[in-house]
Write an enzyme that holds these catalytic residues in place. Structure first.
Site, short mmCIF file in Angstrom:
data_model
loop_
_atom_site.label_atom_id
_atom_site.label_comp_id
_atom_site.label_asym_id
_atom_site.label_seq_id
_atom_site.Cartn_x
_atom_site.Cartn_y
_atom_site.Cartn_z
N ASP A 179 0.83 -1.21 0.00
CA ASP A 179 0.00 0.00 0.00
C ASP A 179 0.86 1.25 0.00
O ASP A 179 1.90 1.31 0.67
CB ASP A 179 -0.90 0.03 1.25
CG ASP A 179 -1.92 -1.09 1.24
OD1 ASP A 179 -2.08 -1.76 0.20
OD2 ASP A 179 -2.56 -1.32 2.29
N LYS A 183 -5.90 10.08 11.11
CA LYS A 183 -5.60 9.44 9.82
C LYS A 183 -6.52 9.89 8.69
O LYS A 183 -6.05 10.32 7.62
CB LYS A 183 -5.66 7.92 9.95
CG LYS A 183 -5.35 7.19 8.63
CD LYS A 183 -5.32 5.68 8.81
CE LYS A 183 -5.00 5.00 7.48
NZ LYS A 183 -4.94 3.52 7.61
N ASP A 202 -4.49 2.67 -4.79
CA ASP A 202 -3.18 2.89 -4.20
C ASP A 202 -2.72 1.66 -3.42
O ASP A 202 -1.88 1.76 -2.53
CB ASP A 202 -3.16 4.13 -3.31
CG ASP A 202 -4.17 4.04 -2.17
OD1 ASP A 202 -4.94 3.05 -2.13
OD2 ASP A 202 -4.20 4.95 -1.33
#
Length: 841
Positions: free
Chosen positions: A507, A601, A770
């Protein structure tokens, strides 16, 4: 590609017929359920009628009101004073919606009229409630806004309004007059319904509101047109048709409506794409489509058993099979108002939770059902489409390689590769550590973490319900970790000869910021998101959390000085005071709760995609609620309130400032893109740019002709009466360009990676924007190719400069003079990405 056998193709055609029929059955089943609930206005045909007819009915009501005010002769003018209490479009909407809710059923005129008038009465009641008791009104709306049942909303709203003396008690005879007048106006304006008299016997004539034959035929025709428009898209059992134009890929039969290569209704845009050389784009998407998969039967077996057992484990993300029970009613509920209020509040929370859980149950059941159906096939495949930015999405819903944890765990490559050596085995171990949540350590430490638990992992594979149950269910992604346990156990048994089929994923490290940092050569941002080599992974989310924690700590430090540290502090203090927030008390509560990477996050991760200060607070709230649901004590609770909204309202500006201190260049780039879009929008132009591999992105958010109708129990209703206008929506163009540009770059990087990997022999692709995955034996190759592709994207090309050229070619000479130059670049050496272990890890 090998020629498909007739038998295989026939089986695929039969599957596509099934897709069509399942979609049709679902379409009509949903309509029948809506009829049973008395909510036909929410069906596809009901919504179309509502949108198309609300203006004619509104105009007819205005004409009635004008005539009635003039004092001329007319029937049932008793209705006038009531109809005038709301805007004509609101009265039209409420009357139409109420009649449509039972449009295909015979309903007596009296019953229908009373229901129409009651809907109007409820609207008037709620307006009076809002005007006279705004605070109580706000509390009431917060209680019912997430409820899915209109009956529940109405009952609660009436009860709460009644408690503060808002009665709005209309005489039944007046309600009958009002309802009949509104039905008459609706009938004359639309011809949708008629009044039918049925003689049941002597002195027994009943009057019904019925749909006209023309209306029923329109509904039947509309259903026939729409019944096959929503097939239940499934995986294929042979490779999907290859894309060579925007119109010819995906499913094989002509039964299913042809899918366009790009999900758009703009035919001119698709024709434009057809005239371009998209060979590199088609090749990448075809490689994803032609990756063969199979169902992981071991994971399916455990998931089915967990579902059948109704296993209660928060990390497994499995909803309970049955609705949650309401709390028992207290014995004194009839006489004790406090007990009654507490019970109703607890019951309300259960109702809200059950509404959320219902959709989750449907999703889990569907995924298990599909996995069971396709487990009999040795190979299955997934057709893909692009969005207008170029991002790739699997067409089948529920079960696909881009789904949630349990969906990904249920899929494995159909054709594997032997592990072969210690390097591949190491990557398999790293994947296991990553999905468990041990993903911030060095790569060597992650491998050691797994090897130290070999026996435990093997025991999970042998018996997931045994001694290792607590271990695997505590993983961040427990179902993918369970799939890893089965795979690692196979490797432990067979060694390097073990043929591994598990997708091993790497990732990106806050990938949106990776792209902005590379495009702007930002050394600070680049280091924070692992574009340069380092001994351990850099964690930008943790860094923002550290800065935010420092700002919070400043509120309780000995000198108590925060002035100059936090911009607009006096304004913030005024906002906090308005919400009854004591900053010192709140700072201490946050220090007790803790501010870690999970809290920050989402706010950081979504910044490149258009995150705002408002959404920043919502992301913090989501993180806090998840922590509390997982058992963390809540220090923000005060009395009956959990206090989380106030807590996140206080913390949000501190997190937003922390983001600004850590992420600087990206914001400069985003502001520059917005200015470019503003100039184009000012001239009525869309924003169009070409990606380095030839894909054409067309961002064209249009204004639409709409009538917004505000009602209190149905919320803010936005009815689109006509198609999109030719004019550009300037605000959306500016807001959308920064996230859309970076999405187009991550999509380009992925396609460039796929094509580079193909030339180097890779055949397994498990990709989600991603997150890149392949078999363990090819991870080393995958890592080299994805780094090389990223470097080439930003060294062989200058995407921001090319974007400016594309915009400049569209603007007039006057506007061109205002087009800003590309922001100055920093000193980051993008080629260092090829040496960064943690760029994707």
């Amino acid at each position: 590609m090998e020629t498909l056998s007739t038998t295989a193709l026939d089986r695929q055609i039969a599957l596509e017929e099934q897709m069509l029929m399942v979609g049709r059955e679902t379409f009509y089943r949903d309509i029948e359920k809506a009829k049973e609930r008395g909510e036909e206005a929410g069906t596809p045909y009901g919504m179309r009628l509502l949108k198309n007819l609300v203006l004619p009915v509104s105009d007819a009501l205005e004409a009635f009101i004008e005539k009635a005010r003039s004092g001329g002769a007319g029937r049932r003018h008793t209705a006038l004073k009531y109809v005038e209490m709301v805007e004509p479009e609101v009265a039209a909407y409420l009357a139409l919606k109420t009649v449509l809710d039972s449009i295909t059923r015979r309903e007596t005129l009296q019953r229908c009229a009373i229901r129409v008038a009651s809907a109007l009465q409820d609207e008037v009641r709620m307006r009076a409630f809002r005007e006279r008791h705004p605070e109580r009104f706000k509390v009431t709306m917060s209680k019912i806004e997430r409820a899915t049942s209109r009956r529940y909303k109405t009952t609660v709203a009436r009860l709460m309004a009644g408690r503060v003396g808002i009665d709005e008690d209309w005489p039944t005879s007046d309600k009958l007059h009002v309802g009949i007048k509104l039905i008459e106006v609706l009938r004359e304006a639309t011809g949708m319904v008629d009044i039918q008299r049925d003689t049941m016997g002597i002195n027994d004539t009943q009057v019904f509101v019925v749909a006209t034959e023309a209306t029923l035929q329109w509904i039947a025709d509309a259903n026939q047109r729409m019944e096959f428009l929503s097939p239940a898209f499934l995986p294929t059992i042979i490779p999907p048709k290859r894309w060579t134009t925007p119109f010819d890929g995906g499913y094989h039969s002509g039964l299913v409506q042809r899918l366009p290569f790009v999900k758009t209704r703009n035919r001119n845009y698709l024709e434009e794409l057809a005239g371009r050389d998209l060979s590199a784009v088609y090749a990448a998407v075809n490689a994803m489509q032609e990756t063969p998969w199979q169902v992981n039967r071991d994971v399916l077996r455990v998931l089915k058993e967990a579902w059948d057992r109704d296993l209660k484990s928060p990390k497994l993300k499995l909803p309970p099979r049955d609705p949650l029970d309401l709390p028992p009613k207290p014995a004194d509920i009839a006489t004790n108002e406090v007990s009654r209020k507490e019970w109703k509040k607890a019951a309300s929370l259960i109702h809200a939770a059950n509404a959320k859980l219902k959709s989750k149950r449907v999703q889990i059941r569907k995924i298990i059902e599909l996995a069971g159906q396709f487990s009999e096939y040795a190979e299955i495949y997934f057709p893909y489409q692009l969005d207008f930015r170029g991002r790739v999405y699997a067409v089948p819903m529920f079960l696909n390689p881009q789904g949630p944890d349990h969906a990904k765990a249920l899929l494995t490559f159909a054709r594997g590769k032997p592990i072969g050596d210690g390097v591949a085995a190491g990557w398999l171990a790293i994947h296991g550590a990553n999905v468990y949540g041990y993903d911030k350590a060095s790569l060597e430490d992650r491998i050691s973490w797994v090897e130290e638990r070999n026996a435990l992992i093997a025991s999970v594979a042998a018996d997931p319900w045994g001694e290792g149950f607590e271990f695997w269910t505590e993983a961040d992604k427990p179902w993918q970790f369970l799939a890893f346990c089965f795979e690692w156990a196979g490797f432990l048994r067979e060694g390097f000869d073990y043929v591994s089929t598990l997708p091993v994923a790497l990732d990106g490290s806050c990938n949106g910021l990776q792209h902005y940092s590379a495009a702007l050569r930002d050394p600070v941002g680049g280091a924070a998101v692992n574009l340069v080599p380092s001994g351990k992974p850099q964690d930008i989310y943790a860094r923002v959390a550290e800065v935010a924690l420092g700002l919070v700590t400043a509120f309780v430090c000995p000198n108590g000085s925060t002035t100059g540290t936090i911009p607009n502090l006096s304004r913030l203090r005024k906002t906090w005071a308005e919400h009854g927030i004591d900053e010192l008390d709140m700072a201490n509560r946050w220090l007790a709760f803790g501010i870690d990477r999970k809290v920050t996050k989402r706010a950081v991760m979504t910044l490149p995609y258009g995150s705002t200060q408002y959404s920043c607070r919502e992301f913090i709230e989501e993180a806090v609620r998840e922590k509390v649901e997982e058992g963390k004590p809540n220090p923000f609770a005060v009395g009956d309130s959990d206090g989380i909204f106030k807590a996140t309202l206080w913390l949000q500006p501190l997190v937003w400032q922390a983001i600004g201190e850590v992420v600087k260049a990206a914001r400069v780039g985003m502001d520059w893109l917005k200015e470019c879009a503003r100039l184009a929008a000012a001239e009525g132009l869309p924003v169009i740019w070409q990606t380095p591999d030839g894909f054409l992105v067309q961002q064209s958010y249009r204004n639409s002709s709409a009538r917004r109708i505000d009602t209190h129990l149905d919320g803010r209703v936005r009815l689109i009466i006509r198609e999109e206008l030719d004019t550009i929506d300037k605000r959306r163009q500016q807001q959308g360009v920064a996230p859309n540009w970076v999405h187009s770059m991550d999509a380009t990087a992925m396609r460039m990676f796929i094509n580079l990997a193909l030339t180097n022999g890779m055949q397994h692709f498990a990709l989600v924007h991603d997150s890149y995955g392949t078999v363990a034996a090819d991870v080393e190759l995958m890592g080299a190719c994805l780094r090389k592709a990223f470097v080439q994207l930003y060294t062989d090309c200058d995407p921001l400069a090319e974007f400016r050229v594309d915009i400049a070619g569209m603007l007039s000479d006057d506007a061109l003079g205002d087009l800003p130059e590309v922001p100055a670049k920093g000193t980051l050496d993008v080629s260092l990405v090829e040496e960064s272990d943690f760029f994707f890890a």
